[in-house]
Scaffold this active site. Structure first.
Site, PDB file in Angstrom:
ATOM      1  N   GLU A   1      16.650 -18.044  -7.686  1.00  0.00           N
ATOM      2  CA  GLU A   1      16.289 -16.672  -8.058  1.00  0.00           C
ATOM      3  C   GLU A   1      15.777 -16.609  -9.493  1.00  0.00           C
ATOM      4  O   GLU A   1      14.816 -15.891  -9.793  1.00  0.00           O
ATOM      5  CB  GLU A   1      17.503 -15.757  -7.864  1.00  0.00           C
ATOM      6  CG  GLU A   1      17.310 -14.319  -8.315  1.00  0.00           C
ATOM      7  CD  GLU A   1      16.208 -13.580  -7.567  1.00  0.00           C
ATOM      8  OE1 GLU A   1      15.809 -12.502  -8.041  1.00  0.00           O
ATOM      9  OE2 GLU A   1      15.731 -14.081  -6.526  1.00  0.00           O
TER      10      GLU A   1
ATOM     11  N   ASN B   1      -2.000   2.078   5.871  1.00  0.00           N
ATOM     12  CA  ASN B   1      -1.175   0.966   5.379  1.00  0.00           C
ATOM     13  C   ASN B   1      -0.859   0.089   6.580  1.00  0.00           C
ATOM     14  O   ASN B   1      -0.356   0.574   7.594  1.00  0.00           O
ATOM     15  CB  ASN B   1       0.107   1.510   4.744  1.00  0.00           C
ATOM     16  CG  ASN B   1       1.046   0.405   4.297  1.00  0.00           C
ATOM     17  OD1 ASN B   1       0.656  -0.757   4.200  1.00  0.00           O
ATOM     18  ND2 ASN B   1       2.290   0.760   4.030  1.00  0.00           N
ATOM     19  N   GLY B   2      -1.145  -1.199   6.480  1.00  0.00           N
ATOM     20  CA  GLY B   2      -0.876  -2.100   7.597  1.00  0.00           C
ATOM     21  C   GLY B   2      -2.075  -2.994   7.876  1.00  0.00           C
ATOM     22  O   GLY B   2      -2.999  -3.105   7.067  1.00  0.00           O
TER      23      GLY B   2
ATOM     24  N   HIS C   1      16.204 -36.914  -7.436  1.00  0.00           N
ATOM     25  CA  HIS C   1      15.457 -37.329  -6.248  1.00  0.00           C
ATOM     26  C   HIS C   1      14.007 -36.841  -6.322  1.00  0.00           C
ATOM     27  O   HIS C   1      13.424 -36.463  -5.306  1.00  0.00           O
ATOM     28  CB  HIS C   1      16.146 -36.801  -4.977  1.00  0.00           C
ATOM     29  CG  HIS C   1      17.494 -37.401  -4.745  1.00  0.00           C
ATOM     30  ND1 HIS C   1      17.665 -38.665  -4.226  1.00  0.00           N
ATOM     31  CD2 HIS C   1      18.742 -36.923  -4.993  1.00  0.00           C
ATOM     32  CE1 HIS C   1      18.962 -38.928  -4.148  1.00  0.00           C
ATOM     33  NE2 HIS C   1      19.631 -37.894  -4.606  1.00  0.00           N
TER      34      HIS C   1
ATOM     35  N   LYS D   1       5.682  -4.299  -3.935  1.00  0.00           N
ATOM     36  CA  LYS D   1       7.129  -4.174  -3.798  1.00  0.00           C
ATOM     37  C   LYS D   1       7.605  -4.312  -2.360  1.00  0.00           C
ATOM     38  O   LYS D   1       8.517  -5.062  -2.064  1.00  0.00           O
ATOM     39  CB  LYS D   1       7.576  -2.823  -4.359  1.00  0.00           C
ATOM     40  CG  LYS D   1       9.081  -2.614  -4.356  1.00  0.00           C
ATOM     41  CD  LYS D   1       9.757  -3.524  -5.341  1.00  0.00           C
ATOM     42  CE  LYS D   1      11.240  -3.255  -5.458  1.00  0.00           C
ATOM     43  NZ  LYS D   1      11.899  -4.250  -6.309  1.00  0.00           N
TER      44      LYS D   1
ATOM     45  N   GLU E   1       7.271 -14.950 -11.066  1.00  0.00           N
ATOM     46  CA  GLU E   1       6.772 -13.647 -10.616  1.00  0.00           C
ATOM     47  C   GLU E   1       6.145 -12.846 -11.743  1.00  0.00           C
ATOM     48  O   GLU E   1       5.083 -12.251 -11.568  1.00  0.00           O
ATOM     49  CB  GLU E   1       7.923 -12.810 -10.032  1.00  0.00           C
ATOM     50  CG  GLU E   1       8.223 -13.028  -8.575  1.00  0.00           C
ATOM     51  CD  GLU E   1       9.298 -12.078  -8.092  1.00  0.00           C
ATOM     52  OE1 GLU E   1       9.115 -11.484  -7.023  1.00  0.00           O
ATOM     53  OE2 GLU E   1      10.339 -11.934  -8.768  1.00  0.00           O
TER      54      GLU E   1
ATOM     55  N   TRP F   1      -2.880  -2.550  -1.756  1.00  0.00           N
ATOM     56  CA  TRP F   1      -2.663  -3.983  -1.915  1.00  0.00           C
ATOM     57  C   TRP F   1      -3.587  -4.654  -0.899  1.00  0.00           C
ATOM     58  O   TRP F   1      -3.405  -4.483   0.310  1.00  0.00           O
ATOM     59  CB  TRP F   1      -1.204  -4.359  -1.659  1.00  0.00           C
ATOM     60  CG  TRP F   1      -0.901  -5.802  -1.960  1.00  0.00           C
ATOM     61  CD1 TRP F   1      -0.573  -6.327  -3.171  1.00  0.00           C
ATOM     62  CD2 TRP F   1      -0.913  -6.902  -1.039  1.00  0.00           C
ATOM     63  NE1 TRP F   1      -0.370  -7.686  -3.069  1.00  0.00           N
ATOM     64  CE2 TRP F   1      -0.570  -8.072  -1.768  1.00  0.00           C
ATOM     65  CE3 TRP F   1      -1.177  -7.018   0.325  1.00  0.00           C
ATOM     66  CZ2 TRP F   1      -0.488  -9.322  -1.179  1.00  0.00           C
ATOM     67  CZ3 TRP F   1      -1.094  -8.270   0.917  1.00  0.00           C
ATOM     68  CH2 TRP F   1      -0.751  -9.410   0.171  1.00  0.00           C
TER      69      TRP F   1
ATOM     70  N   LYS G   1      12.031 -15.283 -10.570  1.00  0.00           N
ATOM     71  CA  LYS G   1      11.789 -14.209 -11.526  1.00  0.00           C
ATOM     72  C   LYS G   1      10.786 -14.640 -12.595  1.00  0.00           C
ATOM     73  O   LYS G   1       9.894 -13.886 -12.969  1.00  0.00           O
ATOM     74  CB  LYS G   1      13.103 -13.774 -12.202  1.00  0.00           C
ATOM     75  CG  LYS G   1      14.016 -12.972 -11.325  1.00  0.00           C
ATOM     76  CD  LYS G   1      13.552 -11.553 -11.135  1.00  0.00           C
ATOM     77  CE  LYS G   1      13.132 -11.181  -9.763  1.00  0.00           C
ATOM     78  NZ  LYS G   1      13.457 -11.790  -8.567  1.00  0.00           N
TER      79      LYS G   1
ATOM     80  N   ARG H   1       3.762  -0.322  -4.844  1.00  0.00           N
ATOM     81  CA  ARG H   1       3.459  -0.843  -3.510  1.00  0.00           C
ATOM     82  C   ARG H   1       2.087  -1.524  -3.455  1.00  0.00           C
ATOM     83  O   ARG H   1       1.745  -2.141  -2.446  1.00  0.00           O
ATOM     84  CB  ARG H   1       3.507   0.286  -2.480  1.00  0.00           C
ATOM     85  CG  ARG H   1       4.844   0.981  -2.381  1.00  0.00           C
ATOM     86  CD  ARG H   1       4.806   2.081  -1.351  1.00  0.00           C
ATOM     87  NE  ARG H   1       4.700   1.543  -0.006  1.00  0.00           N
ATOM     88  CZ  ARG H   1       5.729   1.340   0.809  1.00  0.00           C
ATOM     89  NH1 ARG H   1       6.950   1.619   0.402  1.00  0.00           N
ATOM     90  NH2 ARG H   1       5.550   0.861   2.016  1.00  0.00           N
TER      91      ARG H   1
ATOM     92  N   CYS I   1       0.832  -1.191   0.000  1.00  0.00           N
ATOM     93  CA  CYS I   1       0.000   0.000   0.000  1.00  0.00           C
ATOM     94  C   CYS I   1       0.871   1.246   0.000  1.00  0.00           C
ATOM     95  O   CYS I   1       1.941   1.281   0.597  1.00  0.00           O
ATOM     96  CB  CYS I   1      -0.963   0.048   1.178  1.00  0.00           C
ATOM     97  SG  CYS I   1      -2.120  -1.322   1.270  1.00  0.00           S
TER      98      CYS I   1
END
Length: 614
Positions: A487, A100-101, A510, A609, A494, A74, A491, A27, A2
């Site tokens: 990583e 925000n929170g 395995h 973000k 995402e 968000w 990516k 955000r 947010c």
């Protein structure tokens, strides 16, 4: 998560707040809204979706007012829609706020407020806060800023809040706990507030970062005043922003992510600028210099992080243990505090975060601090919560990262961790002088080598076009290249929404090998080093099952070239520094695949973000 923007002053608030929300949209982009105070009335404009939806909707209205608060959301409590969008308003229209929170005890408070006659329009925890402040203001006959202070003593959770009331047209009130908030002091007696500095830097560089449980009152006549929850006045600590406005623009690139990928030669260089001199043979991180002996004497170092930063820590673990022979554990910050970890005062806890505001990482630090451990931080944002709570630390100096999928932050964090490992290894004598000087020289050459990888963009784009319609992908690596595989897979999923998994190359047989067929692309980091022959064997196993191999190899490689479907060469470098080069083609592959699939690269669905809630 947010984004909050607010303005009060002589100018029209709408264009300032709207532009600020666009800068903060990374955000959260589930919904957006702005409240304007004009001629004694608060007018509310809210829309589901991106800020552009709000802009289009509100264009039909008379958008005047010198005081305004805005929010890009968000979603946590309540679906993304117009009703749940912020700002939220009291029943009588006197008070409105953005938040925000998460208010964890919102349900208990909501039930009490319903008993008192309050009617709720939304599903959000934020509307509970609006009505609670309104109730206290009326019941105890206090102004809304005092009511907000009292209300926060009843609230459990995290918050960054900005509120305004039509009864006090010259004031805004803000508060924070665990969610960031910065106040900007303008040159014309006006004030700006935001979740981070990006919406403010265009107008002022003089700012105050609010501390936990701190309340700010800005008044066009009385200026800025700070108080804590106990109503004790605090002295503001003013800081100068170092951020430049140009860093917040795309600079001719189609997307912020692509710009940030191409900024890595500079951002890596900025990380070690002034900290490394290969010619003179020294490396020094001033921020942690006073704590190096503690790190040497520590029983163990614990690294805590989330997401991409966690992958950087995994690389750091290999570096610290191999070069400095120091015991390192890497923990997901989100799990660390809930498993009752054993921490003592001889431990060093290093938190790694791009924003410096990650809620889970901050909570892990608080726990470590309460146990007496020394806490250090690695982050990108000056003045962030992690930089304030830790005993010491290092900034990555990567510059603003607007793309939600982190790229240059990863290589910057790995660079700082490499500097730390080299410094400790030299201090402890676990690295020969020859090897130490060789590695310093190699690290200095990395930016130029990263640029050489970036110059292979056309080849990488061509390979991307072949696999853009894949439904699944595997990423394999050994040693410090295993975190690079993780990583790379992160990516891809995402931003392109392709299911992808990273594994140590030896672990493939395995279980994951069962997935391999002629439709499965397998990305393998197969550079020269101690595990090279083993990785070649793993590639052979994939080829035997008709999997498609895309290999990241050292320039001049012959063996892998003969068996892989595609190879992307990277310059030869020390094995410990391979992650800084091998991650670049994986970033570009993910980017091009996502663009070809028509995905929103900078703002992938469901993501934000800065994760400031648990």
């Amino acid at each position: 998560m947010c984004g909050i923007v607010a303005y009060i002053g002589k100018h029209e608030a709408w264009p300032i707040v709207l532009k600020g929300l666009k800068r903060l949209e990374y955000r959260g982009y589930d919904s957006a809204g702005i409240a304007l105070l004009n001629e004694g009335e608060i007018n509310l404009y809210k829309r589901q979706g991106k800020v552009s939806n709000l802009e289009e909707y509100a264009s039909a209205y008379n958008l005047h007012g010198n005081s305004g608060i805005g929010h890009t959301r968000w979603a946590t409590h309540g679906a993304p829609n117009d009703v749940n969008a912020h700002p939220h308003m009291s029943m009588d229209g006197d008070l409105t706020l953005v938040h925000n929170g998460i208010i964890e005890n919102y349900d208990v408070l909501k039930k009490e407020l319903i008993k008192k006659g309050y009617v709720f329009q939304s599903e959000t925890d934020t509307e509970v806060l609006v009505h609670l402040i309104d109730h206290i203001s009326k019941h105890e006959n206090v102004w809304f800023g005092e009511a907000l202070r009292i209300a926060l003593s009843h609230v459990v959770g995290a918050y960054a809040i900005v509120a305004m009331s039509k009864k006090y047209p010259n004031r805004l009130v803000a508060a924070r706990k665990s969610s960031p908030l910065v106040v900007g002091i303008g040159t014309e007696g006006d004030f700006f507030m935001a979740s981070d500095a990006t919406p403010i830097v265009e107008y002022t560089k003089r700012v105050v970062y609010l501390e936990d449980e701190e309340i700010a009152i800005v008044d066009l006549e009385d200026g800025l005043k700070l108080f804590n929850i106990a109503d004790q006045e605090r002295t503001p600590f003013f800081q100068q922003l170092e951020m430049e406005l140009e860093a917040l623009e795309k600079g001719g690139y189609e997307h912020f992510m692509l710009k940030e990928i191409h900024e890595q030669p500079r951002s890596i260089k900025d990380c070690f600028r002034g900290r490394l001199n290969a010619q003179e043979g020294w490396v020094s991180l001033g921020g942690i210099k006073d704590y190096e002996q503690k790190m040497v004497n520590a029983q163990r170092i614990i690294m805590v992080a989330c997401g991409t930063s966690w992958h950087a820590c995994l690389v750091g673990e290999y570096l610290f243990e191999d070069l400095a022979r120091i015991n390192v554990e890497v923990e997901y910050a989100s799990e660390f505090r809930y498993r009752n970890p054993i921490i003592n005062e001889n431990d060093i806890v290093i938190a790694v975060s791009q924003s410096g505001e990650t809620a889970d990482t901050l909570a892990a630090l608080e726990l470590a601090k309460s146990k007496g451990a020394t806490i250090l931080g690695i982050c990108n944002v000056v003045g962030s919560s992690i930089s304030r709570i830790t005993d010491a630390g290092s900034y990555t100096h990567a510059g603003p990262e607007i793309g939600v999928a982190s790229t240059k932050a990863f290589t910057a964090q790995v660079t700082v961790l490499t500097l730390m490992a080299l410094s400790l290894a030299h201090k402890m004598g676990t690295l020969s002088e020859t090897k130490f000087h060789t590695m310093l020289a190699e690290l200095e050459s990395i930016p130029e080598k990263v640029q050489r990888v970036l110059d292979k963009n056309d080849l990488i784009e061509k390979i991307s076009s072949i696999y853009k319609d894949s439904q699944n992908a595997l990423y394999l690596g050994r040693g410090s290249s295993f975190p690079v595989a993780l990583e790379g897979a992160l990516k891809l999923k995402e931003i392109s929404y392709i299911h992808a998994e990273g594994y140590p190359a030896a672990e493939m047989k395995h279980g994951p090998i069962a997935l391999i067929d002629d439709n499965m692309p397998v990305f393998v980091i197969a550079t020269q080093g101690t595990s090279y022959e083993k990785v070649v064997s793993n590639i052979q196993e994939v080829k035997a099952r008709k999997g498609k191999i895309i290999a990241i190899v050292t320039e001049g490689d012959v063996q892998v070239k003969e068996i892989a479907d595609h190879v992307i060469e990277i310059p030869d470098t020390d094995e410990h520094l391979v992650p800084l080069l091998a991650t670049i083609p994986l970033q570009l592959l993910s980017y091009h695949i996502a663009v070809m699939r028509g995905c929103n690269v900078d703002q992938p669905r469901n993501l934000a973000k800065s994760v400031t809630v648990e």
